[in-house]
Design a protein around this motif. Structure first.
Motif, PDB file in Angstrom:
ATOM      1  N   UNK A  20      11.298  24.746 -21.487  1.00 34.59           N
ATOM      2  CA  UNK A  20      10.192  23.843 -21.800  1.00 34.59           C
ATOM      3  C   UNK A  20       9.035  24.579 -22.469  1.00 34.59           C
ATOM      4  N   UNK A  21       8.835  25.834 -22.084  1.00 34.32           N
ATOM      5  CA  UNK A  21       7.776  26.617 -22.731  1.00 34.32           C
ATOM      6  C   UNK A  21       8.072  26.776 -24.214  1.00 34.32           C
ATOM      7  N   UNK A  22       9.333  27.070 -24.559  1.00 34.26           N
ATOM      8  CA  UNK A  22       9.697  27.196 -25.978  1.00 34.26           C
ATOM      9  C   UNK A  22       9.438  25.892 -26.730  1.00 34.26           C
ATOM     10  N   UNK A  23       9.717  24.787 -26.062  1.00 39.93           N
ATOM     11  CA  UNK A  23       9.509  23.487 -26.706  1.00 39.93           C
ATOM     12  C   UNK A  23       8.026  23.210 -26.937  1.00 39.93           C
ATOM     13  N   UNK A  24       7.200  23.612 -25.988  1.00 44.77           N
ATOM     14  CA  UNK A  24       5.764  23.337 -26.092  1.00 44.77           C
ATOM     15  C   UNK A  24       5.042  24.291 -27.023  1.00 44.77           C
ATOM     16  N   UNK A  25       5.628  25.465 -27.246  1.00 43.05           N
ATOM     17  CA  UNK A  25       4.948  26.462 -28.072  1.00 43.05           C
ATOM     18  C   UNK A  25       5.003  26.148 -29.558  1.00 43.05           C
ATOM     19  N   UNK A  26       5.643  25.038 -29.921  1.00 46.13           N
ATOM     20  CA  UNK A  26       5.565  24.610 -31.328  1.00 46.13           C
ATOM     21  C   UNK A  26       4.182  24.051 -31.650  1.00 46.13           C
ATOM     22  N   UNK A  27       3.419  23.743 -30.595  1.00 49.16           N
ATOM     23  CA  UNK A  27       2.034  23.302 -30.793  1.00 49.16           C
ATOM     24  C   UNK A  27       1.129  24.536 -30.777  1.00 49.16           C
ATOM     25  N   UNK A  28      -0.018  24.491 -31.471  1.00 47.31           N
ATOM     26  CA  UNK A  28      -0.916  25.655 -31.533  1.00 47.31           C
ATOM     27  C   UNK A  28      -1.769  25.799 -30.273  1.00 47.31           C
ATOM     28  N   UNK A  29      -1.087  26.040 -29.165  1.00 45.25           N
ATOM     29  CA  UNK A  29      -1.768  26.145 -27.867  1.00 45.25           C
ATOM     30  C   UNK A  29      -1.180  27.323 -27.099  1.00 45.25           C
ATOM     31  N   UNK A  30      -1.822  27.671 -25.990  1.00 48.32           N
ATOM     32  CA  UNK A  30      -1.295  28.690 -25.086  1.00 48.32           C
ATOM     33  C   UNK A  30      -0.569  27.994 -23.933  1.00 48.32           C
ATOM     34  N   UNK A  31       0.629  28.491 -23.610  1.00 49.35           N
ATOM     35  CA  UNK A  31       1.424  27.912 -22.526  1.00 49.35           C
ATOM     36  C   UNK A  31       1.719  28.994 -21.493  1.00 49.35           C
TER      37      UNK A  31
END
Length: 257
Positions: A46-57
């Motif tokens: 899920x982290x890989x999926x969310x890191x497509x956004x310009x944010x810190x996960x």
């Protein structure tokens, strides 16, 4: 500017279902994320999926049903010098066991995860929430107000009723400190777990279930995780700056009757 630009949201139970869909919705609106869940491999995915956004996960593997996990999560957030603006208490358990068969250990597990963990996490991050004028979103359920045949819910309903009362009392207490506290009470939502349960039904049982949905839900359909996520984004944003102490039913009209 995006609604949650440069905010940081901590979400428990954030690797699946409503929790993950909310994480994705927050990310789209610019929020950095701290995702807490049990499964390390799922968190990585899920982290890989969310890191497509310009944010810190940031991900933290922790079973919030274990008493030691609260201090683990708090210590990890503090170690990484993360300041929490938005706290979403999403992790929960629901075991539908008849009252007469409910054992004390299972009752205690419901109470700990569904009620005590939100209480203690808010307390742990209260300084952050005060300094950022942040907000809390607690997850309730339609089971706080409406029961269904063949779904014995005394333990679950008790804890979700407690969450709603806690939300109102805490909002009253923290309002003068600039911290908002609200709750969302979903109806049945088509999470992966619900879909899996439906797929296990035989044809007759599935037909009866679908007929029941059309009968008890005015909108005649179940919800999607994004329906809850959209409400969470609104409540977490400045669009809801004058809203606190609310319990918002996002349930297709289920609790209207």
């Amino acid at each position: 500017m995006r609604l949650l630009h440069e905010k940081t949201a901590l979400i428990t139970g954030g690797s699946d279902g409503i929790g993950f869909e909310t994480a994705r919705a927050f990310a789209k609106e610019g929020a950095h994320l701290v995702i807490v869940a049990r499964d390390k491999e799922k968190l990585k995915e899920k982290k890989r999926e969310l890191e497509k956004y310009p944010i810190q996960v940031t991900t933290i593997s922790a079973d919030m049903g274990c008493k030691s996990s609260i201090s683990k999560v708090v210590a990890e957030v503090k170690r990484k010098k993360i300041k929490v603006n938005i706290l979403m208490n999403n992790a929960a358990i629901a075991r539908f066991i008849p009252f007469e068969n409910m054992d004390e250990d299972t009752l205690d597990y419901h109470w700990h995860l569904n009620a005590k963990v939100p209480y203690l996490l808010i307390k742990a991050f209260l300084d952050d929430l005060k300094s950022t004028q942040g907000n809390v979103i607690n997850m309730s359920s339609y089971f706080a107000k409406r029961m269904l045949p063949d779904r014995p819910s005394t333990s679950y309903s008790m804890t979700k009723g407690a969450i709603e009362s806690f939300t109102k009392a805490l909002a009253f207490e923290l309002g003068e400190k600039g911290v908002r506290v609200n709750a969302i009470a979903p109806g049945v939502v088509l999470t992966p777990q619900v879909k899996a349960n439906m797929e296990r039904l035989d044809t007759d049982a599935r037909d009866r279930f679908n007929a029941m949905i059309k009968h008890i839900y005015p909108l005649q359909k179940l919800g999607e995780p994004e329906d809850i996520a959209n409400m969470a984004v609104f409540l977490a944003s400045k669009q809801a700056k004058w809203i606190t102490g609310g319990v918002f039913g996002v349930d297709g009209g289920l609790t209207t009757h």
